[in-house]
Design an enzyme around this catalytic site. Structure first.
Site, mmCIF file in Angstrom:
data_model
loop_
_atom_site.group_PDB
_atom_site.id
_atom_site.type_symbol
_atom_site.label_atom_id
_atom_site.label_comp_id
_atom_site.label_asym_id
_atom_site.label_seq_id
_atom_site.Cartn_x
_atom_site.Cartn_y
_atom_site.Cartn_z
ATOM 1 N N LYS A 104 58.559 -12.755 -85.978
ATOM 2 C CA LYS A 104 59.394 -13.229 -84.868
ATOM 3 C C LYS A 104 60.468 -14.186 -85.368
ATOM 4 O O LYS A 104 61.564 -14.219 -84.811
ATOM 5 C CB LYS A 104 58.530 -13.867 -83.778
ATOM 6 N N LYS A 143 54.620 -1.818 -84.196
ATOM 7 C CA LYS A 143 53.751 -1.737 -83.007
ATOM 8 C C LYS A 143 54.608 -1.768 -81.741
ATOM 9 O O LYS A 143 55.683 -2.386 -81.726
ATOM 10 C CB LYS A 143 52.707 -2.852 -83.007
ATOM 11 N N LYS A 161 56.626 -5.896 -76.338
ATOM 12 C CA LYS A 161 57.481 -6.279 -75.202
ATOM 13 C C LYS A 161 58.832 -6.768 -75.689
ATOM 14 O O LYS A 161 59.848 -6.540 -75.066
ATOM 15 C CB LYS A 161 56.834 -7.426 -74.421
HETATM 16 N N1 AQP Z 1 51.033 -2.261 -79.512
HETATM 17 C C1 AQP Z 1 49.881 -2.748 -79.112
HETATM 18 N N2 AQP Z 1 48.753 -1.993 -79.186
HETATM 19 C C2 AQP Z 1 47.556 -2.485 -78.750
HETATM 20 N N3 AQP Z 1 47.396 -3.724 -78.230
HETATM 21 C C3 AQP Z 1 48.498 -4.497 -78.117
HETATM 22 N N4 AQP Z 1 48.695 -5.742 -77.647
HETATM 23 C C4 AQP Z 1 50.004 -6.071 -77.771
HETATM 24 N N5 AQP Z 1 50.688 -5.068 -78.326
HETATM 25 C C5 AQP Z 1 49.781 -4.058 -78.557
HETATM 26 C C6 AQP Z 1 47.643 -6.577 -77.065
HETATM 27 O O1 AQP Z 1 48.054 -6.933 -75.752
HETATM 28 C C7 AQP Z 1 47.512 -8.221 -75.443
HETATM 29 C C8 AQP Z 1 48.574 -9.090 -74.835
HETATM 30 O O2 AQP Z 1 49.628 -9.266 -75.787
HETATM 31 P P1 AQP Z 1 50.527 -10.555 -75.726
HETATM 32 O O3 AQP Z 1 51.243 -10.607 -74.446
HETATM 33 O O4 AQP Z 1 49.701 -11.747 -76.032
HETATM 34 O O5 AQP Z 1 51.589 -10.463 -76.842
HETATM 35 P P2 AQP Z 1 51.656 -9.712 -78.192
HETATM 36 O O6 AQP Z 1 50.310 -9.484 -78.789
HETATM 37 O O7 AQP Z 1 52.605 -10.437 -79.088
HETATM 38 O O8 AQP Z 1 52.231 -8.337 -77.664
HETATM 39 P P3 AQP Z 1 53.683 -7.866 -77.342
HETATM 40 O O9 AQP Z 1 53.587 -6.930 -76.217
HETATM 41 O O10 AQP Z 1 54.270 -7.359 -78.612
HETATM 42 O O11 AQP Z 1 54.498 -9.125 -76.829
HETATM 43 P P4 AQP Z 1 55.654 -9.943 -77.528
HETATM 44 O O12 AQP Z 1 56.688 -8.938 -77.896
HETATM 45 O O13 AQP Z 1 56.114 -10.924 -76.506
HETATM 46 O O14 AQP Z 1 55.068 -10.609 -78.736
HETATM 47 C C9 AQP Z 1 46.952 -8.799 -76.746
HETATM 48 O O15 AQP Z 1 45.537 -8.694 -76.724
HETATM 49 C C10 AQP Z 1 47.532 -7.908 -77.800
HETATM 50 O O16 AQP Z 1 46.689 -7.793 -78.929
#
Ligand code: AQP
Length: 328
Positions: free
Chosen positions: A111, A193, A196
């Site tokens: 990030k 992966k 969001k």
């Molecule tokens: N691609 C993924 N596959 C499986 N699990 C996923 N998680 C996130 N991306 C995947 C799981 O979703 C839960 C919530 O995620 P988060 O909101 O805490 O943020 P993150 O893990 O950083 O996921 P994002 O969607 O990529 O958000 P941003 O872009 O804001 O960082 C967690 O349990 C995560 O493991």
């Protein structure tokens, strides 16, 4: 009863990876474990956000979690900033985690490379995440694979805190990562992966995408040219990702599923159909909830009060153990 805690950031629209990797299992297990779930809005501040957008995304995410099947009378659902103990314990955890440990966090490296402004909060946020988990005497943390390193850090920090303070002040949690669907990849860049905050609209299936959009995105997913359906993440990341999605959506083993297909077209069509059917009831429930924010606000208020009862006792225990003078 085993206690589970997990969180999700209101950083954007919830995608299929969030759903398959985390939220669906929260829903499935909520009757078997004492479940506490949190919309982690303080984490969303680590990268600057428009205040109005953050506010509306936070409420919308809570509505979506209820639409996904979290039952407010069964589990505790709340917003992180409504329970100030999270920030209180975070400071103790920041003072327990080392600079070296935080520097090794892969998500920080990813990030910080992607953003011009790198806040101190982005660096220390795994310490806040450790506090989130540890405040609730959590036994298990159901998360996707990307959170493995952060949960390991929470375990190390809890153990160090306990060793320093000479007692079992904090419960050391375990992560629970699903066997299938733990790392759903971007459909256009299967080396990344699904996320969001990654700007990849065609590679990201949103939980609220309409059926036609879901179908289009999955049918256009990047695969390769040899048309051989085989589960091999290193050699065939795009095809393996589709098999993982289909496996997670249907409860079947992705490797075994590969034997049912000789070409990519039918695999994509079946994956799209399975995802549309999986998300259909969620979308229907969300449509009922979205125009009634008061119901969700009430759920969150009750949830925060329940959460605070546990969190304030843990924070008090940790503050006394570390040597802070009691105010009374
Ligand atoms: N691609 C993924 N596959 C499986 N699990 C996923 N998680 C996130 N991306 C995947 C799981 O979703 C839960 C919530 O995620 P988060 O909101 O805490 O943020 P993150 O893990 O950083 O996921 P994002 O969607 O990529 O958000 P941003 O872009 O804001 O960082 C967690 O349990 C995560 O493991």
């Amino acid at each position: 009863m085993t206690r589970a805690f997990s969180g999700i950031q209101p950083t954007g629209d919830v995608h299929l990876g969030n759903y398959l990797g985390a939220v669906r299992r929260w829903v499935d297990d909520q009757h078997d474990v004492d479940s506490i779930f949190c919309v982690v809005d303080l984490h969303a501040l680590t990268i600057p956000k428009d205040p109005e957008v953050l506010r509306s995304k936070t409420l919308q995410l809570a509505q979506l979690l209820v639409a996904c099947g979290l039952e407010p009378e069964t589990c505790t659902l709340f917003v992180q900033s409504h329970v100030p103990e999270h920030s209180g314990l975070a400071w103790l955890m920041e003072c327990t985690a080392s600079f070296g440990e935080l520097s090794r966090m892969v998500q920080f490296k990813d990030k910080s490379d992607r953003n011009d402004f790198v806040s101190a909060g982005l660096f220390t946020y795994p310490a806040l995440q450790a506090a989130d988990i540890l405040l609730y005497d959590t036994d298990v943390v159901p998360v996707g694979d990307d959170q493995r390193q952060h949960i390991e850090l929470a375990r190390d920090v809890a153990t160090r805190f306990n060793n320093r303070c000479g007692s079992d002040v904090l419960v050391v949690p375990e992560h629970v990562i699903p066997p299938v669907g733990a790392r759903i990849m971007d459909l256009q860049n299967p080396g990344d992966k699904m996320s969001k905050s990654l700007d990849s609209p065609q590679g990201t299936v949103l939980v609220l995408d309409d059926p036609k959009t879901i179908e289009k995105k999955i049918k256009r997913a990047v695969t390769d040219t040899d048309n051989e359906v085989r589960f091999d993440v290193a050699d065939k990341p795009g095809v393996s990702n589709l098999l993982s999605i289909l496996g997670a959506a249907t409860g079947r083993d992705p490797e075994a599923l590969a034997d049912d297909y000789e070409m990519y077209g039918p695999l994509k069509a079946d994956t799209a159909e399975a995802v549309v059917e999986l998300l259909r009831p969620v979308q229907q429930r969300f449509a009922d909830l979205v125009d009634d924010p008061a119901t969700t606000t009430q759920i969150l208020s009750t949830g925060a009060a329940k959460a605070r009862e546990i969190a304030s006792a843990t924070l008090d225990r940790a503050q006394r153990a570390v040597g802070l003078l009691s105010p009374s």
